[in-house]
Design a protein around this motif. Structure first.
Motif, PDB file in Angstrom:
ATOM      1  N   VAL A  98       0.836  -1.234   0.033  1.00 39.31           N
ATOM      2  CA  VAL A  98      -0.075   0.127  -0.093  1.00 39.31           C
ATOM      3  C   VAL A  98       0.908   1.168  -0.141  1.00 39.31           C
ATOM      4  O   VAL A  98       0.666   2.115  -0.879  1.00 39.31           O
ATOM      5  N   MET A 102       1.026   4.320  -3.033  1.00 34.22           N
ATOM      6  CA  MET A 102       0.764   5.869  -2.439  1.00 34.22           C
ATOM      7  C   MET A 102       1.913   6.547  -3.026  1.00 34.22           C
ATOM      8  O   MET A 102       1.647   7.615  -3.628  1.00 34.22           O
ATOM      9  N   THR A 168      -5.092   7.642  -0.794  1.00 33.22           N
ATOM     10  CA  THR A 168      -5.865   6.286  -1.010  1.00 33.22           C
ATOM     11  C   THR A 168      -7.200   6.376  -1.675  1.00 33.22           C
ATOM     12  O   THR A 168      -7.926   5.465  -2.107  1.00 33.22           O
ATOM     13  N   TYR A 178      -9.327  -1.879  -1.600  1.00 33.96           N
ATOM     14  CA  TYR A 178      -8.103  -2.502  -1.098  1.00 33.96           C
ATOM     15  C   TYR A 178      -8.499  -3.854  -0.915  1.00 33.96           C
ATOM     16  O   TYR A 178      -9.551  -4.337  -0.722  1.00 33.96           O
ATOM     17  N   TYR A 281     -10.705   1.374   6.687  1.00 29.56           N
ATOM     18  CA  TYR A 281     -11.310   2.041   5.609  1.00 29.56           C
ATOM     19  C   TYR A 281     -12.587   2.760   6.125  1.00 29.56           C
ATOM     20  O   TYR A 281     -13.281   2.065   6.890  1.00 29.56           O
TER      21      TYR A 281
END
Length: 410
Positions: A98, A102, A168, A178, A281
């Motif tokens: 992740v 980003m 994100t 995700y 999230y």
């Protein structure tokens, strides 16, 4: 040589491959030492070790290198928690997949943004682990958690959070959701009994201390009524509402999970986030309340709260534009609406993590005492909720929450 917290399998051999790939001209290890990497009260969730290695280079000279190694506690209650939510697997996914993704989004947009330390794979580790570069030699350090962050530090953190949230949100808008492992944090239905059990004793102690806070007559009945319901309410708030502006929250954005690098004049040069174990999230309200309520200076915490939300929003919109976000941009009013809607998160932070942030750094500040109902655990929790520093903060926050309608449960 090693101290008592260091498992016997943490040896020079474990780091051989990392040294070969990261130290130019590496020849061999001259000396190896692993020691505790955090002070009492600075880290609850894991054991942090600093690994110091003196290496010999091919030209015969030597060089000092160091790494941070994060390991799980061996306590039974911790092992039980790990069975329910594998925070190490989550964090490895964050560091390996992740975070680089980003940073790559910004690179593609022509902007250099780094979110944290490099992570490494270790062969033959005998437990869960996270291995990271040690940021201290690069001049990174934590600010003083007991004093809280001033305006300059807070603004820089809000900028970094906005950059993270923007990336994100863009990722989900362009590539879809995700992987499941990083979406829910602790808020999975099967974890509810464990969370209830962990929080019940602390809730009792908070209530006992709350009855002694100045001006408690205005809110004590509401706090009492909230106690049996708060976990259920938090689980409801953990459900993702698609009408919110949703992002992958860092999930644990208190001051000790933020590292600052300074220039020679003491100005902040760079901000990194560490500890990506409880990503979740959902609404940006999660990270905003978590950070602003737990980690800012007492005199700024509420007086500058709305100003800080505007700082965050300005940075968020700027970076959503840089990354060419395809959906409507959230307005400042949208963000404030979410903060009202998720107000109970502020109560949860103020009565939970903020107490841990503001407690004195004594040896009793441990994960075990944080959740235990042993005499030592009860004593430590009393220290958390009753020390003069925490009292000053909570005595202004509870009336503020009351006036925002947060303590009213429908």
């Amino acid at each position: 040589m090693a101290d008592s917290k260091v498992p016997d399998w943490v040896t020079a051999e474990l780091f051989e491959d990392v040294l070969k790939s990261t130290v130019e001209g590496f020849s061999k290890v001259r000396s190896f030492r692993a020691e505790s990497g955090s002070a009492a009260g600075d880290n609850y969730a894991t054991i942090m070790l600093r690994v110091k290695i003196e290496v010999e280079l091919q030209d015969g000279t030597s060089k000092q290198v160091s790494y941070m190694l994060k390991l799980p506690h061996q306590l039974e209650v911790y092992q039980e928690m790990m069975r329910h939510t594998n925070i190490f697997e989550i964090e490895r996914t964050m560091y390996n997949a992740v975070v680089p993704e980003m940073e790559a989004l910004y690179k593609a947009a022509g902007v250099q943004v780094t979110f944290g330390a490099k992570s490494y794979e270790l062969k033959n580790a005998r437990s869960e682990y996270i291995a990271l570069e040690d940021l201290c030699p690069k001049g990174f350090k934590n600010a003083n958690r007991l004093e809280g962050l001033d305006q300059a530090h807070t603004e820089r953190v809000l900028r970094k959070l906005a950059q993270w949230h923007a990336a994100t949100a863009v990722r989900v808008a362009t590539k879809g959701q995700y992987p499941e492992i990083v979406l829910k944090g602790f808020f999975q239905e099967e974890n509810k009994p464990m969370i209830n059990e962990m929080m019940n004793g602390m809730g009792e102690i908070f209530l006992k201390c709350c009855a002694t806070y100045d001006g408690n007559e205005a809110y004590i009945d509401k706090v009492r009524a909230l106690k049996p319901l708060v976990i259920d309410e938090m689980f409801k708030l953990a459900e993702v509402d698609p009408t919110d502006f949703n992002v992958l929250n860092h999930g644990d954005s208190w001051s000790n999970n933020i590292m600052f690098q300074y220039d020679e004049f003491g100005n902040i040069k760079e901000v990194y986030m560490v500890d990506y174990q409880v990503a979740k999230y959902g609404s940006v309200a999660q990270d905003l309340f978590y950070f602003l309520i737990s980690s800012t200076k007492l005199e700024d915490k509420l007086s500058k709260f709305d100003y800080y939300i505007k700082v965050y929003h300005d940075n968020l919109v700027e970076h959503l534009r840089i990354l060419k976000y395809s959906k409507p941009l959230p307005s400042l009013r949208d963000i404030h609406k979410e903060l009202f809607k998720y107000g109970l998160l502020a109560y949860s932070v103020a009565t939970g993590v903020m107490a841990a942030v503001l407690v004195d750094p004594t040896e009793s500040a441990s994960f075990e005492n944080f959740i235990s109902d042993s005499p030592e655990g009860v004593d430590f929790q009393m220290q958390m909720y009753n020390n003069p520093r925490y009292r000053k903060h909570i005595q202004v926050i509870l009336p503020w929450l009351l006036n925002r309608g947060v303590l009213d449960i429908n």
